[in-house]
Scaffold this motif. Structure first.
Motif, PDB file in Angstrom:
ATOM      1  N   ALA A 157       0.835  -1.298   0.180  1.00 48.01           N
ATOM      2  CA  ALA A 157       0.035  -0.271   0.060  1.00 48.01           C
ATOM      3  C   ALA A 157       1.055   1.244   0.018  1.00 48.01           C
ATOM      4  CB  ALA A 157      -0.925   0.096   1.225  1.00 48.01           C
ATOM      5  N   ASP A 158       2.243   1.021   0.188  1.00 48.17           N
ATOM      6  CA  ASP A 158       3.108   2.157   0.400  1.00 48.17           C
ATOM      7  C   ASP A 158       3.915   2.273  -0.968  1.00 48.17           C
ATOM      8  OD1 ASP A 158       2.094   3.027   2.817  1.00 48.17           O
ATOM      9  OD2 ASP A 158       3.263   1.449   3.689  1.00 48.17           O
ATOM     10  N   PHE A 159       3.716   1.620  -1.967  1.00 46.39           N
ATOM     11  CA  PHE A 159       4.531   1.361  -3.244  1.00 46.39           C
ATOM     12  C   PHE A 159       4.913   3.012  -3.575  1.00 46.39           C
ATOM     13  CE2 PHE A 159       6.038   0.553  -7.326  1.00 46.39           C
ATOM     14  CZ  PHE A 159       6.776  -0.657  -7.032  1.00 46.39           C
ATOM     15  N   ARG A 160       3.554   3.596  -3.819  1.00 49.62           N
ATOM     16  CA  ARG A 160       3.749   4.897  -4.585  1.00 49.62           C
ATOM     17  C   ARG A 160       4.721   5.883  -3.769  1.00 49.62           C
ATOM     18  NH1 ARG A 160      -0.930   8.674  -7.034  1.00 49.62           N
ATOM     19  NH2 ARG A 160      -1.036   7.397  -8.359  1.00 49.62           N
ATOM     20  N   ALA A 161       4.404   5.882  -2.617  1.00 49.84           N
ATOM     21  CA  ALA A 161       5.034   6.868  -1.676  1.00 49.84           C
ATOM     22  C   ALA A 161       6.471   6.564  -1.653  1.00 49.84           C
ATOM     23  CB  ALA A 161       4.396   6.827  -0.274  1.00 49.84           C
ATOM     24  N   GLY A 162       6.858   5.204  -1.788  1.00 53.59           N
ATOM     25  CA  GLY A 162       8.435   5.027  -1.833  1.00 53.59           C
ATOM     26  C   GLY A 162       9.103   5.471  -3.229  1.00 53.59           C
TER      27      GLY A 162
ATOM     28  N   SER B 294      -3.701   3.508  -4.252  1.00 52.34           N
ATOM     29  CA  SER B 294      -4.194   2.875  -3.328  1.00 52.34           C
ATOM     30  C   SER B 294      -3.300   1.727  -2.804  1.00 52.34           C
ATOM     31  CB  SER B 294      -5.661   2.167  -3.507  1.00 52.34           C
ATOM     32  OG  SER B 294      -5.644   1.517  -4.417  1.00 52.34           O
ATOM     33  N   VAL B 295      -3.044   0.699  -3.609  1.00 52.66           N
ATOM     34  CA  VAL B 295      -2.119  -0.309  -3.224  1.00 52.66           C
ATOM     35  C   VAL B 295      -1.676  -0.983  -4.745  1.00 52.66           C
ATOM     36  CG1 VAL B 295      -4.182  -1.904  -3.337  1.00 52.66           C
ATOM     37  CG2 VAL B 295      -1.907  -2.504  -1.892  1.00 52.66           C
ATOM     38  N   VAL B 296      -0.482  -1.490  -4.690  1.00 51.98           N
ATOM     39  CA  VAL B 296       0.110  -2.182  -5.740  1.00 51.98           C
ATOM     40  C   VAL B 296      -0.056  -3.749  -5.527  1.00 51.98           C
ATOM     41  CG1 VAL B 296       2.165  -2.916  -6.728  1.00 51.98           C
ATOM     42  CG2 VAL B 296       1.563  -0.583  -6.559  1.00 51.98           C
TER      43      VAL B 296
END
Length: 299
Positions: A184-189, A209-211
């Motif tokens: 769920a934090d993939f984009r933020a990373g 939302s989630v990868v």
């Protein structure tokens, strides 16, 4: 002078650890399939890493993606990278029907555990627990890597789902199983400071939302994003920080990891007095020593 290594098919097969099975509770994945994935990704992106370290870039051996050159980050190139990232992380339903079903189950689990979203570790365990209750072989994975070659040490945690051959995509059935990354934090990373409009388009191509994607697709998408991030930073005259280099990013999802399926409700936060929440967590997969366990019982 940079030295580039070319592997033949037999060596690649041995590195990949073809024929391995699914992971078990608390198991370590520090050799064969897991580590070889990172090694192969590193070898295939040697040109990109060399470019980051100041050496002359080389032609990429992984099908063309992640070519780390300084030709600029123009709209056309960024648009192509964004489209490739979108297709890798959110492919058409007919290409992988199982992923669509899994993504729906993940969305339902995340909605049910929305109250825990700000408690990262507890949230991941809760989502994995619901996926296991729904019949999926889900686990919480914690990757850990050491500092080397200008890349700092680090750890990362995410959820994975292992699926047996019958439900796996046709291209993966020979290996016996397929592994899906759930993060769920993939984009933020992937976010960077002062991102160019072109790089922002690449990040926007990542599901918000989630990868939910196969690990090999994650690896290819990360290489594309890391290359675009480097161009974005350098266009502003900024150095590429260690945590945005290709090897660091790949280590998060493709590096050695320990997997735990111990996702019982007892590990979840419990409401305390005055509306406070008491969260008791331990590093997933890294078990305490007998001495620390005894100390915990004394307390």
């Amino acid at each position: 002078m940079a030295v580039y290594i070319r592997l033949d098919d037999a060596v690649r097969a041995r590195l990949r650890g073809d024929g391995g099975g699914s992971a078990s509770s608390g198991s370590e994945h520090e050799a064969s399939a897991c580590l070889s994935g990172l090694v192969q990704a590193f070898l295939e992106t040697e040109g990109a890493v060399a470019g980051e370290e100041g050496a002359a870039p080389a032609r990429n051996g992984g099908g063309g993606e992640g070519c780390d050159s300084d030709d600029g980050d123009g709209p056309e190139r960024a648009a192509a990278a964004a489209e490739a990232v979108r297709e890798l992380l959110d492919p058409p339903a007919e290409e992988d029907p199982f992923r669509i079903r899994l993504a729906a189950a993940v969305a339902a689990a995340m909605e049910a555990e929305a109250a825990l979203r700000r408690y990262g570790a507890a949230f991941r365990r809760a989502v994995a627990r619901r996926l296991r209750a729904a019949g999926y072989d889900a686990g919480v994975c914690k990757s850990r890597w050491e500092a080397s070659g200008g890349v700092t040490a680090g750890t990362y945690e995410y959820v994975d789902v292992v699926v047996a051959a019958p439900a796996a995509p046709v291209a993966r059935r020979k290996s016996g199983s397929s592994r899906y990354i759930v993060d769920a934090d993939f984009r933020a990373g992937l976010e960077v400071a002062r991102a160019t409009a072109e790089y922002a388009a690449v990040v926007a191509a990542v599901p918000a939302s989630v990868v939910v994607a196969r690990e090999e697709a994650v690896g290819r998408a990360v290489r594309l994003a890391a290359d675009a991030a480097r161009r974005s930073l350098r266009s502003h005259g900024l150095h590429v920080p260690p945590w945005r280099k290709t090897r660091y990013m790949l280590a998060k999802w493709l590096g050695p990891y320990k997997r735990s399926t111990a996702t019982s409700p007892s590990a979840m936060p419990v409401a305390g007095a005055a509306g406070m929440v008491d969260v008791k967590c331990r590093a997933v997969g890294f078990f305490p020593t007998p001495a620390s366990a005894s100390a915990a019982r004394i307390k």
